[in-house]
Scaffold this active site. Structure first.
Site, PDB file in Angstrom:
ATOM      1  N   GLU A  15      36.357  48.973  39.247  1.00  0.00           N
ATOM      2  CA  GLU A  15      37.402  48.191  39.442  1.00  0.00           C
ATOM      3  C   GLU A  15      38.895  48.812  39.244  1.00  0.00           C
ATOM      4  OE1 GLU A  15      38.948  45.446  40.326  1.00  0.00           O
ATOM      5  OE2 GLU A  15      37.603  43.840  40.474  1.00  0.00           O
ATOM      6  N   ARG A  97      37.913  38.023  28.315  1.00  0.00           N
ATOM      7  CA  ARG A  97      38.687  39.451  28.478  1.00  0.00           C
ATOM      8  C   ARG A  97      39.575  39.343  29.452  1.00  0.00           C
ATOM      9  NH1 ARG A  97      37.148  41.456  33.124  1.00  0.00           N
ATOM     10  NH2 ARG A  97      35.065  41.095  34.014  1.00  0.00           N
ATOM     11  N   ASN A  99      41.185  40.641  33.092  1.00  0.00           N
ATOM     12  CA  ASN A  99      40.391  41.021  34.215  1.00  0.00           C
ATOM     13  C   ASN A  99      41.731  41.616  35.307  1.00  0.00           C
ATOM     14  OD1 ASN A  99      38.024  41.051  35.792  1.00  0.00           O
ATOM     15  ND2 ASN A  99      38.850  39.225  37.365  1.00  0.00           N
ATOM     16  N   ASN A 145      41.701  36.903  40.236  1.00  0.00           N
ATOM     17  CA  ASN A 145      41.533  38.342  40.896  1.00  0.00           C
ATOM     18  C   ASN A 145      42.707  38.919  41.334  1.00  0.00           C
ATOM     19  OD1 ASN A 145      39.408  40.372  40.439  1.00  0.00           O
ATOM     20  ND2 ASN A 145      38.060  38.691  41.027  1.00  0.00           N
ATOM     21  N   ASP A 195      37.458  39.459  46.036  1.00  0.00           N
ATOM     22  CA  ASP A 195      37.570  40.119  44.657  1.00  0.00           C
ATOM     23  C   ASP A 195      39.074  40.803  44.569  1.00  0.00           C
ATOM     24  OD1 ASP A 195      37.144  41.265  42.252  1.00  0.00           O
ATOM     25  OD2 ASP A 195      35.119  41.766  42.690  1.00  0.00           O
TER      26      ASP A 195
END
Length: 297
Positions: A15, A97, A99, A145, A195
């Protein structure tokens, strides 16, 4: 057009890919393994194990980077691998968490949070102002995202993966305030889940398709799909323009959620790909300018 493997990183969850023009390097992370990668165009690879989930990477005006980790944002010095905590975000939520996120034109950081098992509506989107003030700007997200701004800075585009949508928000560049406008892109179920995202110099959005075997180009003004490039990995996670002329598209992917048969069929899953010959360029990164509050530890 040509598709090649930039680096066979075999990430569990690759990522956060970023082109750093001054270092002439691509950075990316493996979120689940807590690893930061740097691949220099001269051929050198460096990796740092941060010991915690790491997602977003932001270029700073100096030689440091900002990284989103579990519990907040840290300053990272690639010269020696040292880190310093900048600000806490949902540090009291052990199941969450950070992102994806991004830096706006004024140097503010925007970052989403999510439950590590993607529990519905457990995440949020935050804005971190240059005075380190943290403001929750969107509530009850599942997987926040991709995040980019229109070329004229009038709108912010944000992906909420599970709704398969890109939403536009009217953006006040001076204050950082946003106001919801509408859904500008709806990704069909047969194309997977949207995403990570980037924008090109023509104002079109490039969206990685998790479960969709590729990366796609869309017009945010019309919602029209303009192109899809198929890659040798089902779970495509993020993309950025890079190279000296910003005419390469680097794309990350993941090995997670694939069984042994699928991994045998798609052995390049988890690698970083590079696409050239697209006929379109990207735009330069926004840079932040946060300073460490104390010595690196």
């Amino acid at each position: 057009m040509n598709i090649a493997t930039l680096y066979p990183s075999q990430c569990t969850l690759g990522e956060g890919v970023l082109w750093h023009s001054r270092r002439r390097s691509y950075f990316w992370v493996d979120i689940q393994e807590g690893i930061l990668h740097e691949f220099n165009t001269a051929g050198g690879l460096k990796t740092w194990n941060l010991g915690t989930p790491v997602s977003m990477i932001v270029e700073q005006q100096d030689d440091t980077l900002l990284l989103a980790v579990k519990g907040g944002i840290v300053l990272f010095n690639p010269a020696d691998g040292s880190t310093a905590k900048l600000v806490s975000i949902e540090n009291s939520e052990p199941g969450n968490r950070c992102n994806d996120g991004a830096c706006d034109s004024e140097g503010r950081i925007w970052v989403g949070t999510m439950d590590m098992h993607a529990e519905a509506y457990a995440g949020n989107l935050y804005r971190i102002d240059t005075n380190l003030g943290v403001t929750k700007v969107i509530n009850d997200l599942t997987i926040p995202n991709g995040l980019v701004w229109s070329l004229d800075q009038a709108r912010m585009y944000h992906i909420e993966t599970m709704s398969r949508s890109v939403k536009s928000y009217i953006f006040n560049r001076q204050t950082g305030e946003i106001h919801y406008e509408k859904v500008v892109i709806s990704v069909p179920p047969d194309m997977g889940y949207p995403d990570g995202m980037t924008i090109d110099a023509e104002g079109m959005l490039w969206i990685a398709l998790y479960g969709g075997h590729g990366v796609s180009r869309w017009n945010p003004d019309t919602g029209e799909l303009l192109d899809k490039i198929t890659l040798p990995a089902p779970h495509v996670t993020n993309c950025c323009f890079g190279g000296d002329n910003l005419d390469e598209l680097a794309v990350t992917s993941a090995r997670e959620n694939l069984d042994a048969e699928q991994l045998a069929q798609y052995p390049e899953s988890g690698n970083v790909f590079i696409i050239t010959g697209l006929g379109v360029k990207g735009v330069s990164n926004n840079r932040s300018n946060y300073k460490k509050q104390y010595q690196y530890v």
